[in-house]
Design a protein around this motif. Structure first.
Motif, short mmCIF file in Angstrom:
data_model
loop_
_atom_site.label_atom_id
_atom_site.label_comp_id
_atom_site.label_asym_id
_atom_site.label_seq_id
_atom_site.Cartn_x
_atom_site.Cartn_y
_atom_site.Cartn_z
N HIS A 183 -6.18 -5.12 -2.47
CA HIS A 183 -6.60 -3.90 -1.78
C HIS A 183 -7.40 -2.99 -2.71
N ASP A 184 -6.93 -2.83 -3.94
CA ASP A 184 -7.61 -1.97 -4.90
C ASP A 184 -9.02 -2.47 -5.21
N GLU A 185 -9.21 -3.78 -5.19
CA GLU A 185 -10.52 -4.36 -5.45
C GLU A 185 -11.40 -4.39 -4.19
N GLY A 186 -10.86 -3.95 -3.07
CA GLY A 186 -11.64 -3.94 -1.84
C GLY A 186 -11.75 -5.30 -1.19
N ILE B 117 -2.88 0.43 4.15
CA ILE B 117 -2.30 0.46 2.81
C ILE B 117 -2.59 1.79 2.11
N ASP B 118 -3.79 2.35 2.31
CA ASP B 118 -4.10 3.66 1.71
C ASP B 118 -3.11 4.72 2.15
N ASP B 119 -2.79 4.73 3.43
CA ASP B 119 -1.81 5.70 3.94
C ASP B 119 -0.44 5.48 3.31
#
Length: 95
Positions: free
Chosen positions: A16-19, A55-57
């Motif tokens: 997720h962090d890497e998009g 996931i950001d939330d």
């Protein structure tokens, strides 16, 4: 938290962090690259949960639990059936 859960948690967060779209195959590849082994159902379970939740939330709203906190929240939708207690019926043993 079991090793398999933790490994998949980190893998999903890295993706997720890497998009990168989180999939079971990509989680498995990261886990394998880390020389870890997990039960075969964990990557697909985490991938399905990541599809259903933002996931950001989760990262922004979970204030405890360290790095694994967001994924622990993902499992919160799986609730065990609650047993009825005397308190639920309006009386208890100590009234």
């Amino acid at each position: 938290m079991a090793t398999g859960e933790l490994a998949c948690t980190y893998a999903a967060l890295i993706l997720h962090d890497e998009g990168i779209h989180v999939t079971a195959e990509k989680i498995s590849a990261l886990v394998k690259a880390a020389n870890l082994s997990v039960e075969s159902y964990w990557p697909s379970l985490f991938a399905k949960l990541c599809e259903k939740k933002n996931i950001d939330d989760l990262i922004m709203n979970v204030g405890s639990g360290g790095v694994a906190g967001p994924m622990i929240y993902l499992f919160s939708f799986i609730e065990e059936p609650k047993e009825e207690s005397d308190d639920d019926m309006g009386f208890s043993l100590f009234d």
